[in-house]
Design an enzyme around this catalytic site. Structure first.
Site, mmCIF file in Angstrom:
data_model
loop_
_atom_site.group_PDB
_atom_site.id
_atom_site.type_symbol
_atom_site.label_atom_id
_atom_site.label_comp_id
_atom_site.label_asym_id
_atom_site.label_seq_id
_atom_site.Cartn_x
_atom_site.Cartn_y
_atom_site.Cartn_z
ATOM 1 N N ASP A 1 -1.857 -0.788 -19.504
ATOM 2 C CA ASP A 1 -2.785 -0.099 -18.496
ATOM 3 C C ASP A 1 -4.247 0.036 -19.159
ATOM 4 O O ASP A 1 -4.197 0.193 -20.422
ATOM 5 C CB ASP A 1 -2.035 1.084 -18.225
ATOM 6 C CG ASP A 1 -2.602 2.156 -17.072
ATOM 7 O OD1 ASP A 1 -3.660 2.607 -17.370
ATOM 8 O OD2 ASP A 1 -2.300 2.013 -15.941
ATOM 9 N N PRO B 1 2.060 5.657 -4.429
ATOM 10 C CA PRO B 1 1.555 4.790 -5.529
ATOM 11 C C PRO B 1 0.159 4.567 -5.432
ATOM 12 O O PRO B 1 -0.330 5.127 -4.179
ATOM 13 C CB PRO B 1 2.141 3.568 -5.260
ATOM 14 C CG PRO B 1 2.417 3.333 -3.850
ATOM 15 C CD PRO B 1 2.875 4.545 -3.398
ATOM 16 N N SER B 2 -0.661 4.342 -6.534
ATOM 17 C CA SER B 2 -1.911 4.314 -6.293
ATOM 18 C C SER B 2 -2.498 2.971 -5.497
ATOM 19 O O SER B 2 -3.695 2.653 -5.075
ATOM 20 C CB SER B 2 -2.687 4.482 -7.640
ATOM 21 O OG SER B 2 -2.134 3.489 -8.399
ATOM 22 N N HIS C 1 4.876 -1.855 -8.606
ATOM 23 C CA HIS C 1 4.640 -1.910 -10.018
ATOM 24 C C HIS C 1 5.404 -0.681 -10.713
ATOM 25 O O HIS C 1 5.510 0.215 -10.302
ATOM 26 C CB HIS C 1 2.984 -1.801 -10.130
ATOM 27 C CG HIS C 1 2.343 -0.617 -9.701
ATOM 28 N ND1 HIS C 1 2.072 -0.500 -8.379
ATOM 29 C CD2 HIS C 1 1.913 0.481 -10.283
ATOM 30 C CE1 HIS C 1 1.580 0.591 -8.167
ATOM 31 N NE2 HIS C 1 1.561 1.253 -9.324
#
Length: 337
Positions: free
Chosen positions: A205, A271-272, A277
């Site tokens: 990340d 989720p963003s 993911h």
């Protein structure tokens, strides 16, 4: 005598304010248009090496003395950009260099206590910088400090409010597909299982600088493209979820030496971005979004689906939404908040 821990917190606040103030100052010394570079060629070379050489600050979106970071909104070539500056953690491998090669300026001495301003050598004094450019309003809102609200989303609410909102927004996933298709960030991939149904890529990340495992943070991105979030997961996806869990843990142990007992593996809801993911972080690291109101352990997700194939299609889910989130506005319009 004052508590040394409390004193240190005050010192950190002071350091962060100074860091913030420096960021807000005009960047004449770094900006060609304000005089840096003797010729147009010099300026072109500087700006080719530094994407921020023409950055114009508009506002500080948020900052944290505790986390030693600041989020800045501005313009690059007339387009919106977000710049994230983070002081990097001290690595024990270079601790000796920091102590022996830095300059010290005494600030205060009282009995056995003394404080100094330490100026480390340039190569040991890095600031991790992330640039989002061109940035959309969604990016700017994402990094702006705001109040949050806990959303209670029933299965019916998801179908009548959340899902239509997701479909209306048409969030771009091209950057995700670029990774899966090796068009971008291919060199950052730590592990890949290419199977189209159960495969994934594992890569660091952006929050992690990869220089120490204390704040390890990797993301597994599924090759399957029709799963937006927890709400889509059924027993059909158990082989995929188990594969991500086990092979992700094995890869991290083989590459970074962290056993599965020291890993937190979870999904976000909401989720963003709406492509399946999974987050892998070190257990002792207080990573952003790991709180109970948003994070769902992958092991729990697998067990829930094993017990009930339609678990995530039928149950009520909770998640935090920021004050300016468009989805929160939809729920308010429906009288749900």
């Amino acid at each position: 005598m004052a508590d040394p821990g409390a004193k240190r917190e005050l010192e950190e606040e002071s350091e962060m304010k100074e860091f913030s103030a420096q960021t807000k100052k005009p960047r004449a010394d770094l900006d060609c248009k304000n005089g840096r570079g003797d010729t147009d060629t010099d300026c072109a070379e500087v700006c080719e090496e530094n994407v921020l050489c023409t950055f114009e600050t508009s506002a500080v979106l948020s900052e944290s003395a505790r986390d030693k970071n600041i989020f800045v909104h501005g313009k690059i070539s007339g387009q919106d950009a977000v710049v994230i500056l983070e002081k990097t953690p001290i690595q024990k491998e270079v601790l000796g260099q920091i102590l022996s090669e830095s300059s010290l300026k005494l600030q205060m001495r009282n009995d056995i206590y003394s404080t100094y301003q330490l100026q480390a050598p340039a190569h040991l004094n890095e600031i991790k910088t992330t640039v989002v450019f061109p940035a959309t309003q969604k990016h700017i809102q994402k990094y702006r400090r705001q109040e949050s609200f806990l959303l209670e989303e029933t299965a019916e609410d998801y179908l009548s409010i959340t899902l239509p909102f997701i479909q209306e927004q048409r969030f771009s996933l091209q950057w995700v597909y670029n990774i899966l298709e090796k068009k971008a960030e291919a060199e950052r991939i730590v592990f890949e299982d290419p199977d189209p149904k159960t495969g994934f890529v594992l890569l660091p990340d952006f929050k992690w600088n990869q220089k120490q495992v204390d704040d390890l943070y990797l993301i597994a991105i599924s090759h399957v493209r029709d799963v937006k979030s927890l709400r889509d997961l059924t027993s059909e996806h158990l082989p995929l979820l188990r594969n991500i869990l086990h092979k992700g843990q094995e890869s991290i142990f083989g590459t970074f030496g962290l056993p599965r007992s020291q890993l937190r593996v979870y999904l976000h809801y909401q989720p963003s971005y709406y492509h399946l993911h999974v987050h892998f972080t070190r257990l002792g690291f207080d990573s952003p979004g790991c709180g109970v109101e948003r994070a769902h352990l992958l092991q729990d997700v697998i067990q829930n689906i094993q017990s009930d194939a339609g678990f995530y299609q039928s149950r009520t889910l909770y998640c935090p939404l920021r004050a300016d989130d468009g989805l929160l506005k939809k729920y308010k319009e429906k009288g749900k908040i």
